[in-house]
Write a protein that holds these residues in place. Structure first.
Motif, PDB file in Angstrom:
ATOM      1  N   ASN A  19      47.845  61.997  21.925  1.00 54.60           N
ATOM      2  CA  ASN A  19      47.013  63.095  21.415  1.00 54.60           C
ATOM      3  C   ASN A  19      47.218  63.231  19.905  1.00 54.60           C
ATOM      4  O   ASN A  19      47.998  62.477  19.310  1.00 54.60           O
ATOM      5  CB  ASN A  19      47.332  64.424  22.126  1.00 54.60           C
ATOM      6  CG  ASN A  19      48.820  64.720  22.144  1.00 54.60           C
ATOM      7  OD1 ASN A  19      49.538  64.391  21.207  1.00 54.60           O
ATOM      8  ND2 ASN A  19      49.292  65.335  23.208  1.00 54.60           N
ATOM      9  N   THR A  20      46.563  64.205  19.312  1.00 54.66           N
ATOM     10  CA  THR A  20      46.690  64.416  17.857  1.00 54.66           C
ATOM     11  C   THR A  20      48.116  64.787  17.485  1.00 54.66           C
ATOM     12  O   THR A  20      48.618  64.376  16.434  1.00 54.66           O
ATOM     13  CB  THR A  20      45.736  65.552  17.409  1.00 54.66           C
ATOM     14  OG1 THR A  20      44.444  65.308  17.961  1.00 54.66           O
ATOM     15  CG2 THR A  20      45.645  65.637  15.902  1.00 54.66           C
ATOM     16  N   SER A  21      48.766  65.592  18.329  1.00 52.37           N
ATOM     17  CA  SER A  21      50.144  66.006  18.028  1.00 52.37           C
ATOM     18  C   SER A  21      51.022  64.780  17.844  1.00 52.37           C
ATOM     19  O   SER A  21      51.801  64.680  16.885  1.00 52.37           O
ATOM     20  CB  SER A  21      50.725  66.850  19.171  1.00 52.37           C
ATOM     21  OG  SER A  21      49.997  68.031  19.322  1.00 52.37           O
ATOM     22  N   HIS A  63      47.381  72.704  11.816  1.00 57.40           N
ATOM     23  CA  HIS A  63      48.003  72.961  13.121  1.00 57.40           C
ATOM     24  C   HIS A  63      49.524  72.746  13.010  1.00 57.40           C
ATOM     25  O   HIS A  63      49.986  71.976  12.173  1.00 57.40           O
ATOM     26  CB  HIS A  63      47.383  71.965  14.117  1.00 57.40           C
ATOM     27  CG  HIS A  63      47.726  72.200  15.548  1.00 57.40           C
ATOM     28  ND1 HIS A  63      48.834  71.646  16.143  1.00 57.40           N
ATOM     29  CD2 HIS A  63      47.096  72.911  16.512  1.00 57.40           C
ATOM     30  CE1 HIS A  63      48.863  71.997  17.422  1.00 57.40           C
ATOM     31  NE2 HIS A  63      47.824  72.769  17.673  1.00 57.40           N
ATOM     32  N   SER A  69      40.808  74.593  13.188  1.00 52.04           N
ATOM     33  CA  SER A  69      40.642  75.205  14.508  1.00 52.04           C
ATOM     34  C   SER A  69      40.689  76.723  14.415  1.00 52.04           C
ATOM     35  O   SER A  69      40.378  77.415  15.371  1.00 52.04           O
ATOM     36  CB  SER A  69      41.750  74.722  15.446  1.00 52.04           C
ATOM     37  OG  SER A  69      43.009  75.042  14.890  1.00 52.04           O
ATOM     38  N   ASP A  81      43.876  65.295   9.696  1.00 46.96           N
ATOM     39  CA  ASP A  81      43.927  65.719  11.093  1.00 46.96           C
ATOM     40  C   ASP A  81      42.490  65.866  11.573  1.00 46.96           C
ATOM     41  O   ASP A  81      41.759  66.753  11.145  1.00 46.96           O
ATOM     42  CB  ASP A  81      44.684  67.054  11.185  1.00 46.96           C
ATOM     43  CG  ASP A  81      44.780  67.571  12.618  1.00 46.96           C
ATOM     44  OD1 ASP A  81      43.844  67.318  13.405  1.00 46.96           O
ATOM     45  OD2 ASP A  81      45.775  68.244  12.936  1.00 46.96           O
ATOM     46  N   ALA A 107      41.532  66.346  14.800  1.00 46.48           N
ATOM     47  CA  ALA A 107      41.444  66.908  16.158  1.00 46.48           C
ATOM     48  C   ALA A 107      40.108  67.604  16.395  1.00 46.48           C
ATOM     49  O   ALA A 107      39.543  67.546  17.488  1.00 46.48           O
ATOM     50  CB  ALA A 107      42.588  67.889  16.404  1.00 46.48           C
ATOM     51  N   GLN A 108      39.584  68.256  15.340  1.00 45.47           N
ATOM     52  CA  GLN A 108      38.337  69.008  15.517  1.00 45.47           C
ATOM     53  C   GLN A 108      37.112  68.274  14.974  1.00 45.47           C
ATOM     54  O   GLN A 108      36.002  68.807  15.044  1.00 45.47           O
ATOM     55  CB  GLN A 108      38.452  70.396  14.855  1.00 45.47           C
ATOM     56  CG  GLN A 108      39.603  71.251  15.355  1.00 45.47           C
ATOM     57  CD  GLN A 108      39.490  71.601  16.842  1.00 45.47           C
ATOM     58  OE1 GLN A 108      38.438  71.442  17.455  1.00 45.47           O
ATOM     59  NE2 GLN A 108      40.591  72.064  17.419  1.00 45.47           N
ATOM     60  N   SER A 122      42.224  63.556  19.352  1.00 42.82           N
ATOM     61  CA  SER A 122      42.546  63.648  20.787  1.00 42.82           C
ATOM     62  C   SER A 122      41.308  63.321  21.611  1.00 42.82           C
ATOM     63  O   SER A 122      40.204  63.771  21.275  1.00 42.82           O
ATOM     64  CB  SER A 122      42.991  65.070  21.150  1.00 42.82           C
ATOM     65  OG  SER A 122      44.144  65.436  20.439  1.00 42.82           O
ATOM     66  N   HIS A 171      40.714  64.452  24.644  1.00 40.44           N
ATOM     67  CA  HIS A 171      40.302  65.551  25.532  1.00 40.44           C
ATOM     68  C   HIS A 171      39.538  66.661  24.820  1.00 40.44           C
ATOM     69  O   HIS A 171      39.096  67.612  25.459  1.00 40.44           O
ATOM     70  CB  HIS A 171      41.530  66.144  26.236  1.00 40.44           C
ATOM     71  CG  HIS A 171      42.403  66.947  25.326  1.00 40.44           C
ATOM     72  ND1 HIS A 171      43.481  66.414  24.670  1.00 40.44           N
ATOM     73  CD2 HIS A 171      42.332  68.238  24.933  1.00 40.44           C
ATOM     74  CE1 HIS A 171      44.036  67.343  23.914  1.00 40.44           C
ATOM     75  NE2 HIS A 171      43.363  68.456  24.054  1.00 40.44           N
ATOM     76  N   LYS A 172      39.437  66.564  23.507  1.00 40.34           N
ATOM     77  CA  LYS A 172      38.640  67.585  22.807  1.00 40.34           C
ATOM     78  C   LYS A 172      37.197  67.085  22.706  1.00 40.34           C
ATOM     79  O   LYS A 172      36.625  66.695  23.702  1.00 40.34           O
ATOM     80  CB  LYS A 172      39.270  67.897  21.452  1.00 40.34           C
ATOM     81  CG  LYS A 172      40.625  68.603  21.580  1.00 40.34           C
ATOM     82  CD  LYS A 172      41.141  69.058  20.245  1.00 40.34           C
ATOM     83  CE  LYS A 172      42.556  69.588  20.326  1.00 40.34           C
ATOM     84  NZ  LYS A 172      42.645  70.933  20.919  1.00 40.34           N
TER      85      LYS A 172
HETATM   86  C1  LIG Z   1      43.520  70.910  14.014  1.00 40.51           C
HETATM   87  C2  LIG Z   1      44.329  70.549  15.214  1.00 40.51           C
HETATM   88  N1  LIG Z   1      45.277  69.612  15.131  1.00 40.51           N
HETATM   89  C3  LIG Z   1      46.015  69.248  16.177  1.00 40.51           C
HETATM   90  C4  LIG Z   1      45.844  69.830  17.405  1.00 40.51           C
HETATM   91  C5  LIG Z   1      46.687  69.395  18.555  1.00 40.51           C
HETATM   92  O1  LIG Z   1      45.925  68.712  19.489  1.00 40.51           O
HETATM   93  P1  LIG Z   1      46.607  68.142  20.808  1.00 40.51           P
HETATM   94  O2  LIG Z   1      47.091  69.319  21.589  1.00 40.51           O
HETATM   95  O3  LIG Z   1      45.520  67.407  21.482  1.00 40.51           O
HETATM   96  O4  LIG Z   1      47.708  67.254  20.371  1.00 40.51           O
HETATM   97  C6  LIG Z   1      44.886  70.826  17.563  1.00 40.51           C
HETATM   98  C7  LIG Z   1      44.694  71.491  18.844  1.00 40.51           C
HETATM   99  O5  LIG Z   1      43.938  72.392  19.010  1.00 40.51           O
HETATM  100  C8  LIG Z   1      44.105  71.188  16.428  1.00 40.51           C
HETATM  101  O6  LIG Z   1      43.164  72.132  16.508  1.00 40.51           O
END
Ligand SMILES: Cc1ncc(COP(=O)(O)O)c(C=O)c1O
Length: 421
Positions: free
Chosen positions: A121-123, A148, A203, A228, A230-231, A251, A253-254
């Motif tokens: 995932n992004t994390s 994040h 986010s 990042d 993720a969004q 990620s 799943h988003k």
């Molecule tokens: C900007 C951003 N970075 C990272 C994440 C983390 O994503 P994940 O839980 O899929 O690792 C999120 C999750 O909402 C996010 O909004």
């Protein structure tokens, strides 16, 4: 929910699902070809590809998106195949499927498969970067306040361990414009700056950052960039060949509507010699940086194959159409909410500074109670934002939403703002 309850919900919703032989869930008709100007009928057919009951309006793409029927099928079929015959011989094709997903990711992001790492995932992707770059006392990392925690907390914790310093650029509300951020980064950079980490689309309130411009000014000064995504991954028609970051994370799943626990880390060819792998184990990827960076041990290859299917699904619809549609639904939501007394919208009024993440304060209503009422009574799923910092509700519509969802949501908000919860 068991299968029978699920089928009942679908029936209530008026969908016309059927069980395709060999699949585990009711499926709608195949996705029709995308017309040159997709209309509400087409988007309705897209909505039918998802197993969510029709009565459910999900406005929480920024958190977690549903997978479409074809993605669920791909996941189920590959998992069943593996569990029917888990021999190495049978699993060869799963490894090929993983490499095919790498190619699809490269096409999707407009880069090469040699620059793609398939993560969880992004994390994980962001942390692989903050773990992997060589930083020492005297070095500086610049971040923004709205990143994040998997970006900001990670950099701050690693700063404690390795002795480098972290500078944070404030993110005023409403979005102060691209020039503000270009200027803020330019002024924050010193000869010691080694990395800049920012978020493509936040986010919190859905601010779009000028990614290409920030990456350019960093590159001109020999500074690495972590974007990042993720969004933005699966929402924007992202072109990393144009943006040219060193690292970009996302990620499945988003917004891509892929399986859970799959993600991507793009590592620009020019940065391959500037980052260490964090995990060394067996079963690496097949090409480029993945040969050294993606040896995470045994993986869920069926999920990776489903990730590829999710990218194919969006590509088939048309990524520019998806971005346009999500933005259009967000604008319609904003226009509707603006007419309701007492609502304060945090997201930028300028469409160029926002996309499909919309946050607002619903007057003095208790946001937890409001969100529970929206879900239980009106079947609308969204996110709450607690705390003093631009708190309230967050709506994030995507291409599976319709204008009927928007109308229902605005009507529900009007009701609660007038009567309370
Ligand atoms: C900007 C951003 N970075 C990272 C994440 C983390 O994503 P994940 O839980 O899929 O690792 C999120 C999750 O909402 C996010 O909004």
């Amino acid at each position: 929910m068991n299968r029978r309850e699920f089928a009942r919900l679908l029936a209530i919703g008026g969908a016309a699902p059927f069980l395709t032989p060999g699949t585990a869930w009711p499926r709608a008709a195949d996705l029709p070809p995308t017309p040159a100007s997709p209309d509400e009928k087409f988007w309705g057919a897209v909505r039918d590809q998802f197993v969510m009951p029709k009565e459910l309006t999900m406005l929480n793409a920024a958190n977690l998106c549903p997978s479409s029927g074809p993605v669920l099928d791909a996941l189920y079929n590959a998992t069943r195949d593996m569990d029917r015959d888990p021999s190495f011989d049978n699993r060869v094709k799963l490894g090929e499927g993983r490499e095919n997903t790498r190619k699809l990711l490269a096409q999707f992001l407009r880069v090469t498969p040699e620059e793609i790492v398939i993560t969880r995932n992004t994390s994980e992707s962001n942390n692989l970067v903050s773990n992997g770059v060589d930083l020492k006392a005297g070095d500086e990392v610049i971040i923004t306040a709205d990143n994040h925690p998997c970006n900001n907390t990670a950099w701050k914790q690693k700063a404690k361990r390795f002795g480098f310093t972290v500078k944070e650029i404030p993110t005023p509300n409403p979005h102060p414009g691209a020039e503000y951020y270009i200027d803020a980064f330019t002024r924050a950079i010193t000869p010691n700056t080694k990395v800049i980490g920012f978020t493509h689309l936040t986010s919190t309130v859905g601010d779009v950052f000028p990614a290409k411009e920030i990456c350019r000014l960093a590159r001109e000064r020999g500074i690495l960039t972590l974007v990042d995504g993720a969004q933005s991954f699966g929402l924007f028609d992202v072109d990393l060949g144009d943006i040219q970051p060193d690292f970009y994370s996302g990620s499945a799943h988003k917004w891509p509507c892929g399986p859970k626990e799959n993600g991507v880390l793009f590592i620009n060819k020019s940065a391959h010699q500037k980052i260490w792998a964090t995990i060394y184990s067996a079963y690496p990827g097949g090409v480029g940086i993945s040969k050294t960076f993606e040896a995470f041990g045994q993986r869920d290859e069926p999920a990776m194959i489903a990730f590829g299917e999710a990218l194919t699904f969006q590509t088939k619809i048309g990524r520019a159409h998806i971005e346009k549609r999500s933005r259009e639904l967000t604008t319609a939501l904003i226009e509707g909410l603006k007419k309701i007394d007492g609502i304060t919208i945090w997201t930028s009024p300028d469409p160029a500074r926002r996309a499909a993440v919309l946050s607002f304060l619903p007057g003095s209503l208790d946001v937890r109670k409001l969100s529970a009422a929206l879900y239980k009574t009106d079947h609308i799923g969204c996110a709450t934002r607690g705390g003093q910092d631009r708190g309230g509700l967050r709506f994030s519509p995507h291409f599976y939403n319709t204008h009927a969802d928007v109308e229902r949501t605005v009507a529900a908000m009007k009701k609660y703002m007038a009567t309370g919860v």
